[in-house]
Design an enzyme around this catalytic site. Sequence first.
Site, PDB file in Angstrom:
ATOM      1  N   ILE A  57       0.839  -1.190   0.000  1.00 43.89           N
ATOM      2  CA  ILE A  57       0.000   0.000   0.000  1.00 43.89           C
ATOM      3  C   ILE A  57       0.880   1.249   0.000  1.00 43.89           C
ATOM      4  O   ILE A  57       1.670   1.459   0.922  1.00 43.89           O
ATOM      5  CB  ILE A  57      -0.949   0.002   1.204  1.00 43.89           C
ATOM      6  CG1 ILE A  57      -1.904  -1.183   1.092  1.00 43.89           C
ATOM      7  CG2 ILE A  57      -1.725   1.311   1.293  1.00 43.89           C
ATOM      8  CD1 ILE A  57      -2.823  -1.369   2.278  1.00 43.89           C
ATOM      9  N   GLU A  92      -8.764  -2.068   6.628  1.00 41.39           N
ATOM     10  CA  GLU A  92      -7.404  -2.265   7.144  1.00 41.39           C
ATOM     11  C   GLU A  92      -7.369  -2.093   8.657  1.00 41.39           C
ATOM     12  O   GLU A  92      -6.720  -2.857   9.370  1.00 41.39           O
ATOM     13  CB  GLU A  92      -6.445  -1.280   6.485  1.00 41.39           C
ATOM     14  CG  GLU A  92      -5.028  -1.347   7.041  1.00 41.39           C
ATOM     15  CD  GLU A  92      -4.066  -0.381   6.366  1.00 41.39           C
ATOM     16  OE1 GLU A  92      -3.011  -0.100   6.954  1.00 41.39           O
ATOM     17  OE2 GLU A  92      -4.367   0.079   5.258  1.00 41.39           O
ATOM     18  N   ASN A 105      -3.401   7.221  15.944  1.00 43.05           N
ATOM     19  CA  ASN A 105      -4.522   7.141  16.879  1.00 43.05           C
ATOM     20  C   ASN A 105      -5.100   8.505  17.219  1.00 43.05           C
ATOM     21  O   ASN A 105      -6.283   8.626  17.553  1.00 43.05           O
ATOM     22  CB  ASN A 105      -4.078   6.418  18.158  1.00 43.05           C
ATOM     23  CG  ASN A 105      -4.007   4.915  17.954  1.00 43.05           C
ATOM     24  OD1 ASN A 105      -4.177   4.434  16.830  1.00 43.05           O
ATOM     25  ND2 ASN A 105      -3.760   4.180  19.013  1.00 43.05           N
TER      26      ASN A 105
END
Length: 393
Positions: free
Chosen positions: A127, A244, A375
């Site tokens: 990716i 993902e 995050n």
Amino acid sequence: MNIELTAAQKALQTEVREYMKTVMTPELLEEMKDDDLKEGGGPEFRKQYARMGADGWIGLSWPKDLGGKELSHIEQYVFTDEVIRSGFAYPFLTTEAVAPVLAKNANDDVREEVVGGVKRGEVTIAIGYSEPNAGTDLASLRTKAERDGDDWVINGQKMWTSLANYADYVWLAARTDPDPDKKHKGLTMFLVPTDTPGYSCTPVRTLGARTNATYYEDVRIPDKYRVGEINGGWKLITSQLNVERLSLFTHGQVHSLYESVAEWAAETKAPSGGKVIEQPWVQHNLARVKVGLEALKIMCWNQAWMMDQGPLDMAKASTAKVYGSEFFVELYRLLLECMGGAGSIAAHSPGAILQGKLEFRWRVGSILTFGGGTNEVQRDIIAMAGLWMPRTR
């Protein structure tokens, strides 16, 4: 409410677990001792990956017209979880995240060449999103693709392209509209065969794990390798990333580590007498790990079930990503406390316990707190898309 797998799903779980014992051959285990082959790419990995394809295990939830069995996403999760639990470097982002997007959006030639190749266990895909100056703000990427007749010419650089050292294709995001006011609306998705002239990659070592920088110097590919509409790449990126973020955190990969540490603690003498596992604080640590694992398992089952009802909600995917990545780090810390110095010996050092797995996981565990989207950004997505809070500036 009784939340558990059905009898058929439990039978599938047992079947896959037994099958994977035959996949993890002594030759493959020996090959994986090479740090650069730990995540696949070697000849024995290729052999076993192709065997899984030939045996019909890849793409269980895919439609039958693509060679799949149209099983539920829960059953797909059960399969993937058991495969990763076994230690096999299964390219789940290829099979679960990218290939389904290609199946829906690529042209017939690419669908047969690439999606068919994945189904046969012959194709892996890396990716290509992040760049040296475009990571968290992915829409600011600068790698550009310019139309030249029936071809596209690509120039730029990507960072953190994991598996690019052996991938057959790169799922590449490139800018096709230079207008700075069209950050999100100026991106297009391509598949770049890694044997194309002008493509290259170099290793990047991160806490002992390998990822890659990839380079595109006048890489020329035919228009058939464009996926989806021109300047319509952003919706394909977000669709892939949602899957993902869930795929990264199957619970089986760490549940087996928990079981191994608990077994070690039950067999090992404590310095103060008795067994390590008889100490209350060790039992407390193991209990915290077990509870967290059960929470993660239910969260993943729930999201797999929701995928059978419709597209995966981005806030839900981000929730799994934040909880899973941060819980993994805490799990490694709690288990390492139980093992003490024995758990901190690296795999290639004398006296390594559990093949050094815990030391390696603890060392690289923090990578997943930003892999697949940091995050901090995931918390913004949860706040905006899940809790309907005002968008951050």
